[in-house]
Design a protein around this motif. Structure first.
Motif, PDB file in Angstrom:
ATOM      1  N   THR A   1      16.108  36.796 -31.571  1.00 16.13           N
ATOM      2  CA  THR A   1      17.210  36.278 -30.756  1.00 16.13           C
ATOM      3  C   THR A   1      18.573  36.822 -31.175  1.00 16.13           C
ATOM      4  O   THR A   1      18.786  37.150 -32.346  1.00 16.13           O
TER       5      THR A   1
ATOM      6  N   ILE B   1      21.084  34.771 -30.458  1.00 19.37           N
ATOM      7  CA  ILE B   1      21.836  33.510 -30.599  1.00 19.37           C
ATOM      8  C   ILE B   1      21.092  32.558 -31.547  1.00 19.37           C
ATOM      9  O   ILE B   1      20.606  31.495 -31.139  1.00 19.37           O
TER      10      ILE B   1
ATOM     11  N   ARG C   1      22.867  25.799 -16.285  1.00 21.17           N
ATOM     12  CA  ARG C   1      23.085  25.781 -17.736  1.00 21.17           C
ATOM     13  C   ARG C   1      23.853  24.533 -18.192  1.00 21.17           C
ATOM     14  O   ARG C   1      24.478  23.852 -17.386  1.00 21.17           O
ATOM     15  N   HIS C   2      23.784  24.251 -19.486  1.00 24.67           N
ATOM     16  CA  HIS C   2      24.500  23.145 -20.164  1.00 24.67           C
ATOM     17  C   HIS C   2      24.056  21.768 -19.670  1.00 24.67           C
ATOM     18  O   HIS C   2      24.816  20.825 -19.688  1.00 24.67           O
TER      19      HIS C   2
ATOM     20  N   TYR D   1      18.657  28.015 -32.184  1.00 23.12           N
ATOM     21  CA  TYR D   1      17.307  27.673 -32.640  1.00 23.12           C
ATOM     22  C   TYR D   1      17.291  26.929 -33.978  1.00 23.12           C
ATOM     23  O   TYR D   1      16.258  26.376 -34.361  1.00 23.12           O
TER      24      TYR D   1
ATOM     25  N   THR E   1      18.043  37.588 -15.328  1.00 26.60           N
ATOM     26  CA  THR E   1      18.750  37.271 -16.575  1.00 26.60           C
ATOM     27  C   THR E   1      18.820  38.468 -17.526  1.00 26.60           C
ATOM     28  O   THR E   1      19.865  38.746 -18.101  1.00 26.60           O
ATOM     29  N   PHE E   2      17.689  39.152 -17.682  1.00 26.66           N
ATOM     30  CA  PHE E   2      17.632  40.223 -18.704  1.00 26.66           C
ATOM     31  C   PHE E   2      17.481  41.611 -18.081  1.00 26.66           C
ATOM     32  O   PHE E   2      17.275  42.577 -18.812  1.00 26.66           O
TER      33      PHE E   2
ATOM     34  N   GLY F   1      20.873  20.822 -20.809  1.00 26.44           N
ATOM     35  CA  GLY F   1      19.805  20.519 -21.767  1.00 26.44           C
ATOM     36  C   GLY F   1      18.441  21.044 -21.346  1.00 26.44           C
ATOM     37  O   GLY F   1      17.425  20.706 -21.969  1.00 26.44           O
ATOM     38  N   LEU F   2      18.374  21.871 -20.292  1.00 22.64           N
ATOM     39  CA  LEU F   2      17.058  22.347 -19.803  1.00 22.64           C
ATOM     40  C   LEU F   2      16.356  23.211 -20.846  1.00 22.64           C
ATOM     41  O   LEU F   2      15.164  23.040 -21.107  1.00 22.64           O
ATOM     42  N   SER F   3      17.081  24.138 -21.445  1.00 23.41           N
ATOM     43  CA  SER F   3      16.447  25.030 -22.430  1.00 23.41           C
ATOM     44  C   SER F   3      15.944  24.260 -23.638  1.00 23.41           C
ATOM     45  O   SER F   3      14.848  24.516 -24.127  1.00 23.41           O
ATOM     46  N   ARG F   4      16.766  23.331 -24.103  1.00 22.47           N
ATOM     47  CA  ARG F   4      16.337  22.568 -25.281  1.00 22.47           C
ATOM     48  C   ARG F   4      15.098  21.734 -24.950  1.00 22.47           C
ATOM     49  O   ARG F   4      14.178  21.628 -25.756  1.00 22.47           O
TER      50      ARG F   4
ATOM     51  N   VAL G   1      13.396  33.061 -22.918  1.00 23.58           N
ATOM     52  CA  VAL G   1      14.223  31.842 -22.880  1.00 23.58           C
ATOM     53  C   VAL G   1      15.430  32.121 -21.965  1.00 23.58           C
ATOM     54  O   VAL G   1      16.295  32.915 -22.295  1.00 23.58           O
ATOM     55  N   ALA G   2      15.438  31.479 -20.817  1.00 26.47           N
ATOM     56  CA  ALA G   2      16.514  31.755 -19.844  1.00 26.47           C
ATOM     57  C   ALA G   2      16.721  30.573 -18.915  1.00 26.47           C
ATOM     58  O   ALA G   2      15.765  29.894 -18.525  1.00 26.47           O
TER      59      ALA G   2
HETATM   60  C1  LIG Z   1      20.938  30.417 -23.913  1.00 29.27           C
HETATM   61  C2  LIG Z   1      20.479  29.698 -22.628  1.00 29.27           C
HETATM   62  C3  LIG Z   1      18.975  29.907 -22.471  1.00 29.27           C
HETATM   63  C4  LIG Z   1      20.787  28.206 -22.800  1.00 29.27           C
HETATM   64  O1  LIG Z   1      20.260  27.534 -21.679  1.00 29.27           O
HETATM   65  P1  LIG Z   1      20.742  26.055 -21.264  1.00 29.27           P
HETATM   66  O2  LIG Z   1      19.704  25.478 -20.372  1.00 29.27           O
HETATM   67  O3  LIG Z   1      22.140  26.086 -20.805  1.00 29.27           O
HETATM   68  O4  LIG Z   1      20.677  25.366 -22.718  1.00 29.27           O
HETATM   69  P2  LIG Z   1      20.882  23.822 -23.020  1.00 29.27           P
HETATM   70  O5  LIG Z   1      21.660  23.175 -21.941  1.00 29.27           O
HETATM   71  O6  LIG Z   1      19.564  23.241 -23.395  1.00 29.27           O
HETATM   72  O7  LIG Z   1      21.720  23.890 -24.345  1.00 29.27           O
HETATM   73  C5  LIG Z   1      23.043  24.372 -24.275  1.00 29.27           C
HETATM   74  C6  LIG Z   1      23.512  24.501 -25.685  1.00 29.27           C
HETATM   75  O8  LIG Z   1      22.912  25.644 -26.265  1.00 29.27           O
HETATM   76  C7  LIG Z   1      23.846  26.279 -27.126  1.00 29.27           C
HETATM   77  N1  LIG Z   1      24.072  27.620 -26.593  1.00 29.27           N
HETATM   78  C8  LIG Z   1      24.026  28.052 -25.326  1.00 29.27           C
HETATM   79  N2  LIG Z   1      24.304  29.361 -25.259  1.00 29.27           N
HETATM   80  C9  LIG Z   1      24.546  29.754 -26.516  1.00 29.27           C
HETATM   81  C10 LIG Z   1      24.903  30.976 -27.102  1.00 29.27           C
HETATM   82  N3  LIG Z   1      25.062  32.084 -26.374  1.00 29.27           N
HETATM   83  N4  LIG Z   1      25.079  31.009 -28.439  1.00 29.27           N
HETATM   84  C11 LIG Z   1      24.899  29.912 -29.208  1.00 29.27           C
HETATM   85  N5  LIG Z   1      24.565  28.707 -28.687  1.00 29.27           N
HETATM   86  C12 LIG Z   1      24.385  28.639 -27.371  1.00 29.27           C
HETATM   87  C13 LIG Z   1      25.119  25.467 -27.093  1.00 29.27           C
HETATM   88  O9  LIG Z   1      25.060  24.554 -28.147  1.00 29.27           O
HETATM   89  C14 LIG Z   1      25.006  24.726 -25.770  1.00 29.27           C
HETATM   90  O10 LIG Z   1      25.671  23.522 -25.849  1.00 29.27           O
HETATM   91  P3  LIG Z   1      26.737  23.108 -24.703  1.00 29.27           P
HETATM   92  O11 LIG Z   1      25.957  22.925 -23.433  1.00 29.27           O
HETATM   93  O12 LIG Z   1      27.331  21.868 -25.237  1.00 29.27           O
HETATM   94  O13 LIG Z   1      27.686  24.276 -24.594  1.00 29.27           O
HETATM   95  C15 LIG Z   1      21.241  30.213 -21.376  1.00 29.27           C
HETATM   96  O14 LIG Z   1      22.615  30.204 -21.639  1.00 29.27           O
HETATM   97  C16 LIG Z   1      20.834  31.623 -20.950  1.00 29.27           C
HETATM   98  O15 LIG Z   1      19.917  31.797 -20.146  1.00 29.27           O
HETATM   99  N6  LIG Z   1      21.530  32.620 -21.488  1.00 29.27           N
HETATM  100  C17 LIG Z   1      21.220  34.033 -21.173  1.00 29.27           C
HETATM  101  C18 LIG Z   1      19.892  34.442 -21.756  1.00 29.27           C
HETATM  102  C19 LIG Z   1      19.802  34.248 -23.246  1.00 29.27           C
HETATM  103  O16 LIG Z   1      20.734  34.545 -23.997  1.00 29.27           O
HETATM  104  N7  LIG Z   1      18.628  33.737 -23.692  1.00 29.27           N
HETATM  105  C20 LIG Z   1      18.351  33.519 -25.080  1.00 29.27           C
HETATM  106  C21 LIG Z   1      17.736  34.719 -25.596  1.00 29.27           C
HETATM  107  S1  LIG Z   1      16.914  34.430 -27.114  1.00 29.27           S
END
Ligand SMILES: CC(C)(COP(=O)(O)OP(=O)(O)OC[C@H]1O[C@@H](n2cnc3c(N)ncnc32)[C@H](O)[C@@H]1OP(=O)(O)O)[C@@H](O)C(=O)NCCC(=O)NCCS
Length: 294
Positions: free
Chosen positions: A122, A124, A95-96, A128, A32-33, A98-101, A88-89
């Protein structure tokens, strides 16, 4: 979160460095990073409090992760118990859902048992905000260089030199806070990863002052001071003298209150913002060292 989202996934919490699940988390972070943790092995500086909250697939691939660590924070000269969120990845195909949340909620429940203050960096911040985090504006400090004091004595450290690596490690592990306003004093492994990953960053050992300074030269002759590692913080005049440099201006990328020098505050415009959740009692402009961003 919909139960179907995690139907084929196994949830695990882990803080055992070197275990197969730990390696799977590191693989996710590498993918991821583009993060390479080999330097942490070379320096033997794994963060002992690193704890991961993760979902794994049946074949033990890490699909999603959130990690927490203790943050050795000092505010107004006093140690403050704080935890940090990092790593956080979620893999693109998961993705999408709800796993991260979900993982963030689990990690925060754990953090809340450890301390009243949680920090993260962050790109993004919107992600948060619903979890009670707010953005904190950091400032760097810019001003004229002081008159140099003392003899030149700087030795540039090399990542290739075992002697330099041993010196740096020992100094990181015995350092004192670089500021009495706000600073992080610890997270030595993060220092190594950040220093290695920052283009143009140089580390100088100043033996007469018994410190290592992390600096960057900017166009136009500006010297950026990013961190000072030692048991006693020298003045900026002593540092400039030991470095034997004549910068046109100085930028301190941490609060310069211990440097016997004042700069004008300027808002940081970094890609990654600092966010906090909980009590953060500080009424002066500050910046946490970028070398210790986690
Ligand atoms: C950001 C990340 C961790 C989200 O993971 P995920 O498991 O898809 O997150 P969730 O499903 O719990 O939540 C998704 C929601 O988060 C928010 N979200 C996701 N990516 C976002 C971004 N780049 N900017 C703002 N909000 C974001 C949106 O509201 C999204 O809603 P949606 O599914 O309706 O589009 C994932 O996209 C990722 O790994 N990205 C690359 C690494 C990264 O940027 N990590 C965060 C560093 S602090």
């Amino acid at each position: 979160m919909d139960e179907a989202a995690t139907a084929a996934l196994v949830y695990r919490e882990n803080n055992e460095n070197g275990s197969p699940t730990f390696q799977a988390v590191m693989d996710l972070l590498a993918d991821t990073f583009d993060l390479n943790i080999e330097p942490l092995k070379t320096f033997d500086l794994f963060e002992p409090t690193y704890r991961s909250f993760s979902y794994f697939t049946e074949n033990r691939t890490c699909a999603a992760n959130v990690s927490a660590i203790d943050v050795p924070l000092f505010l107004s000269g006093n140690p403050v118990k704080a935890t940090g969120i990092q790593s956080v990845a979620t893999r693109p195909s998961y993705r999408h859902r709800g796993l991260s949340r979900d993982l963030l909620a689990r990690a925060l429940a754990w953090c809340d048992k450890q301390s009243d203050l949680v920090l993260l960096h962050t790109s993004i911040p919107d992600f948060y905000l619903p979890f009670g985090f707010s953005i904190v504006q950091e400032h760097f400090f810019v001003g004229k260089p002081p008159e140099a004091v003392g003899e030149a004595c700087a030795h540039e450290l090399s990542w290739e030199s075992q002697k330099d690596r041993a010196l740096l490690r020992q100094m990181l592990l015995s350092r004192t806070p670089a500021s009495s306003v706000a600073s992080i004093c610890g997270l030595s492994g993060m220092f190594i990863l950040n220093a290695m990953g920052t283009e143009g960053l140089c580390l100088y050992h100043l033996p007469a002052l018994q410190v290592v300074v992390a600096v960057k030269n900017k166009e136009g002759g500006t010297l950026c001071l990013l961190d000072i590692i030692g048991q006693k913080i020298p003045t900026l005049a002593q540092i400039v003298g030991a470095l034997d440099c004549a910068p046109s201006s100085i930028e301190a990328h941490f609060s310069p209150d211990l440097l016997d020098w004042t700069g004008t505050k300027a808002p940081c415009q970094k890609k990654n913002v600092l966010m906090i959740r909980g009590e953060f009692d500080i009424d002066r402009p500050f910046m946490l060292q970028p070398t210790l961003a986690f």
